[in-house]
Design a protein around this motif. Structure first.
Motif, PDB file in Angstrom:
ATOM      1  N   LEU A  83      -0.074   7.788  14.785  1.00  0.00           N
ATOM      2  CA  LEU A  83      -0.190   6.404  14.320  1.00  0.00           C
ATOM      3  C   LEU A  83      -1.614   5.860  14.464  1.00  0.00           C
ATOM      4  O   LEU A  83      -2.125   5.203  13.571  1.00  0.00           O
ATOM      5  N   VAL A 136       4.619   2.308   6.918  1.00  0.00           N
ATOM      6  CA  VAL A 136       3.974   1.034   7.237  1.00  0.00           C
ATOM      7  C   VAL A 136       4.293   0.087   6.086  1.00  0.00           C
ATOM      8  O   VAL A 136       4.022   0.400   4.929  1.00  0.00           O
ATOM      9  N   ASP A 190       0.855  -1.172   0.000  1.00  0.00           N
ATOM     10  CA  ASP A 190       0.000   0.000   0.000  1.00  0.00           C
ATOM     11  C   ASP A 190       0.900   1.234   0.000  1.00  0.00           C
ATOM     12  O   ASP A 190       1.411   1.642   1.048  1.00  0.00           O
ATOM     13  N   LYS A 237       0.428   4.335  -0.211  1.00  0.00           N
ATOM     14  CA  LYS A 237       0.017   5.463   0.619  1.00  0.00           C
ATOM     15  C   LYS A 237       0.458   5.269   2.073  1.00  0.00           C
ATOM     16  O   LYS A 237       0.979   6.180   2.707  1.00  0.00           O
ATOM     17  N   LEU A 238       0.257   4.056   2.584  1.00  0.00           N
ATOM     18  CA  LEU A 238       0.633   3.799   3.979  1.00  0.00           C
ATOM     19  C   LEU A 238       2.142   3.893   4.181  1.00  0.00           C
ATOM     20  O   LEU A 238       2.616   4.351   5.218  1.00  0.00           O
ATOM     21  N   ILE A 286      -3.835   6.812  11.740  1.00  0.00           N
ATOM     22  CA  ILE A 286      -3.838   5.966  10.538  1.00  0.00           C
ATOM     23  C   ILE A 286      -4.851   4.836  10.679  1.00  0.00           C
ATOM     24  O   ILE A 286      -5.615   4.535   9.762  1.00  0.00           O
ATOM     25  N   LEU A 305       2.899   7.646   4.152  1.00  0.00           N
ATOM     26  CA  LEU A 305       2.370   8.314   5.335  1.00  0.00           C
ATOM     27  C   LEU A 305       3.193   8.016   6.576  1.00  0.00           C
ATOM     28  O   LEU A 305       3.527   8.910   7.340  1.00  0.00           O
ATOM     29  N   ALA A 306       3.499   6.752   6.801  1.00  0.00           N
ATOM     30  CA  ALA A 306       4.052   6.380   8.102  1.00  0.00           C
ATOM     31  C   ALA A 306       5.024   5.218   8.035  1.00  0.00           C
ATOM     32  O   ALA A 306       5.279   4.582   9.051  1.00  0.00           O
TER      33      ALA A 306
END
Lengths: 646, 79
Positions: free
Chosen positions: B40, A249, A240, A242-243, B43, A246-247
């Motif tokens: 977090l 992930v 993913d 986007k994830l 999200i 973003l962070a």
């Protein structure tokens, strides 16, 4: 179910609606916290539910409460990505596998530094295992399309990078490393050529994964095939972007429950907690149809029929498991001789008696039978997995033997094999020649064992099924199904008298006949019509011309409820005696003692095995049955019953 | 979808994500008002909203949300 089998952990029972409330009460409970947590973890939990359960477990740890019988397990985690979401998912999932997980996370994106420093967060934690959760963004991967020398150098550098991490962890702790294969990103640069050309991401990652697998063979470290997992659910779903942006992930949170389940399977396997024996049901599980009713020619198994091939696939899976050392056993509600017939005589059967270590075919509850199987094999109950198409049997075994793994199965047998495989009960971290022969050690050619004791709480269980039995005389709507049952039922059929639809219509209209069509609903749904009764009046007696029932509802005291109903109507009509007859056939031996068990007195017993029985209506005792009784459609003679009807 | 229905669904999601059934979801609720609402868990919140309403947000859309009112408004434009 099929599309989301893996993502939704569909082999696990659905989350109960009161899951949150049960989490709260577990958090407040002083006792049996470990059992409660284990039971809550046994459902198919999504990410938020895992986080909630992890909080209960963490709270217990913080206040020093015992999580026994969960076994403590210390896990270190190093990653180049965000592991924040991983930890609660792993903690809650570990409880499903009988472990109380304690995690230490390395600082973000410092896998090598953390592995090499003796005093790092993970090494000083002294974990039993350290999960090295690197993805492709954590490796020195430099694509060099078309340049095979550069490609080899890159692969070697990446493997050296992974070796450095492993060596560092081994030097500074006793942890076993759990090494992940790398799921490749789905984006191609050339298209199809990416697979053929050296130095593309696709080629590089493939070589790294293969190299990693090869160097772990024979080491004490363990391979976690995340690449295989991602391919199973789809790489485009797994990654993913986007994830990540973003962070950081590393993969879609949708698959967090699946990832955690697979990781914890490995940890459980390290602790020797994987399953060793597969217990299989027969009718509508190993073959289509009911052997007792449909006969050897009537059951569906084998090539040339979609249903037959589906059941064959499950047999193939069972046999493949046996080849790697998993013991096979049978638990079926059947007469033993009938149940063994397909194994001996059906040409399409893959499974034969020689493959089965213990063969339990009888009419007793499956929990008692499974306990007997475990005892006979000297295996713990928690070494067993049990596969049955019938949700009531699955639920009964889960309640009485919560240690047994019982997968939910979809309605379509085409997915039985895949579901069993996705459940991953038999995951191991190594395989030896000895394993290959383990199933044979247990083998004693399909022997049968005597049952030690019945489950004594069966009544309470039956009550919890919330059964509703409904009685109605024959009518036009029910006639087709009544005729079908009369002509199809073989096992639970006292007289095996067959009638055409015209004859059934005549019986319906005959004032000298008392008839019942019996329906049963329970907490799992409506079973439909499950019984047919025809009584013929002879002076002041009723002779039971036909008593048949579906074997699916056996062991639930339905026959007792049916007798109560017959007596209820007999009293209102001034009937003195009920006469029952048993006419033996090749298939109805299971009801030879039917009238004896119901308290009838023998009138005569012939040499051919047939018998007749008598029950005095006035003297017949009333029995409580674990179900609600409804009736409708009875004649005006029963006006006092209208209140009972719904 | 009616705004009231969006708030009903959001209330369930907030309770689920933050594990706290006492959160009252109103338009002016912000991350400062919920102890567990950090970058977090934000999200997890966004992912749960996407799943529940069957919508997708870009990073820039979710990054500039100031309060629940703006989130609810964004959801409505996607339905």
């Amino acid at each position: 179910m099929s599309e989301n089998l893996y993502r939704d952990l569909a082999w696990l029972p659905r989350m109960p609606p009161d899951f949150d409330a049960r989490c709260r009460s577990a958090a407040e409970a002083g006792e049996a916290l470990g059992q409660r947590v284990h039971s809550l973890a046994s459902y198919a939990l999504d990410e938020n539910a895992l986080a909630r359960l992890a909080k209960v477990i963490g709270g217990a740890g913080a206040r020093g409460a015992s999580l026994a019988p969960l076994v403590p397990f210390r896990l270190g985690i190093v990653s180049n990505a965000t592991t924040h979401f991983l930890v609660p998912a792993l903690i809650a999932t570990a409880a499903r596998h009988g472990m109380a997980l304690d995690c230490a996370e390395a600082d973000f994106d410092q896998p090598v530094q953390q592995a090499l420093a003796a005093d790092s967060a993970i090494n000083s934690f002294q974990p039993a295992a350290t999960l090295v959760a690197l993805d492709y963004r954590g490796l020195p991967l430099r694509p060099s399309p078309g340049d095979s020398d550069a490609a080899s150098a890159t692969v070697a550098a990446c493997l050296r990078h992974l070796d450095t991490i492993r060596e560092g962890i081994h030097r500074h702790s006793d942890a076993i490393c759990v090494m992940q294969t790398i799921p490749r990103p789905p984006e191609a640069i050339f298209g199809d050529l990416d697979f053929a050309l050296a130095g593309t991401m696709r080629s590089l990652i493939e070589a790294i994964n293969r190299g990693l697998a090869e160097r772990l063979v024979g080491s004490s470290d363990i391979l976690f095939d995340v690449a295989g997992l991602a391919e199973t659910v789809g790489l485009a779903q797994w990654h993913d972007p986007k994830l990540w942006n973003l962070a950081k992930v590393p993969f879609s949170n949708t698959f967090l429950p699946l990832y955690a389940e697979h990781a914890c399977r490995l940890l459980a396997a390290m602790r020797g907690r994987s399953r060793r024996c597969l217990v299989l049901d027969l009718d509508n599980t190993l073959w289509g149809g009911v052997i007792g009713d449909d006969g050897l020619d009537g059951i569906v198994i084998g090539q040339g029929d979609a249903t037959g091939e589906a059941h064959l696939e499950l047999q193939r899976t069972a046999l493949a498991l046996r080849d790697r050392g998993i013991v096979l056993a049978i638990s079926s509600k059947n007469n033993e001789e009938t149940a063994r017939l397909p194994f001996r005589q059906h040409p399409e059967m893959l499974l034969r008696e020689e493959h089965i270590a213990v063969f339990q075919a009888n009419w007793d509850d499956k929990a008692s039978n499974i306990r007997a199987i475990a005892k006979e094999l000297s295996l713990g109950i928690d070494s067993l997995a049990f596969t049955d198409d019938n949700p009531v049997e699955r639920d009964l075994v889960r309640r009485f033997l919560p240690e047994v793994a019982v997968p939910e199965l979809p309605d379509d047998p085409a997915l039985f094999s895949r579901t069993l495989s996705a459940a991953g009960y038999f995951a191991t971290t190594a395989f030896s020649a000895e394993d290959r022969h383990r199933a044979e050690f247990y083998q004693t050619n399909a022997r049968r064992v005597a049952l030690q004791s019945q489950c004594n709480d069966i009544d309470a269980y039956l009550t919890s099924l919330a059964m509703v039995i409904h009685f109605r005389p024959f009518d036009d709507t029910g006639r087709a199904r009544i005729t079908q049952l009369i002509n199809k039922s073989n096992q639970f059929n006292l007289t095996t008298r067959r009638y055409t639809e015209a004859e059934v219509r005549a019986i319906q209209a005959d004032p000298g006949c008392f008839t019942l069509q019996v329906r049963l609903a329970d907490a799992f749904g409506d079973n439909g019509m499950i019984g047919v009764i025809i009584c013929r009046a002879i002076e002041a007696d009723w002779e039971i011309d036909t008593w048949l029932m579906s074997c699916r509802v056996l062991g639930r005291k339905v026959e007792l409820a049916v007798l109560q109903e017959i007596l209820h109507h007999a009293r209102r009509r001034g009937i003195h005696r009920i006469i029952g007859r048993y006419r033996p056939t090749e298939r109805n031996a299971m009801v030879a003692d039917h009238y004896l068990k119901l308290g009838f007195t023998a009138l005569e017993q012939s040499r051919d095995g047939s018998s007749s029985w008598r029950l005095d209506v006035a003297a017949a005792p009333a029995h409580a049955t674990p179900m609600e009784v409804e009736r409708s459609g009875f004649a005006s003679l029963d006006t006092d019953e209208v209140a009972d009807a719904r | 979808m009616e705004m009231a229905n969006i708030y009903t669904a959001l209330t369930d999601i907030f309770h689920d994500v933050f594990g706290d059934d006492t959160i009252v979801v109103s338009p002016d609720l912000t991350a400062d008002d919920v102890v567990e609402w950090d970058s977090l868990s934000h999200i997890r919140l966004v992912l749960s909203v996407e799943k529940r309403f069957g919508v997708r947000f870009s990073a820039s859309e979710t990054g500039k949300l100031k309060n629940v009112g703006e989130l609810a408004g964004l959801i409505q434009t996607k339905l």
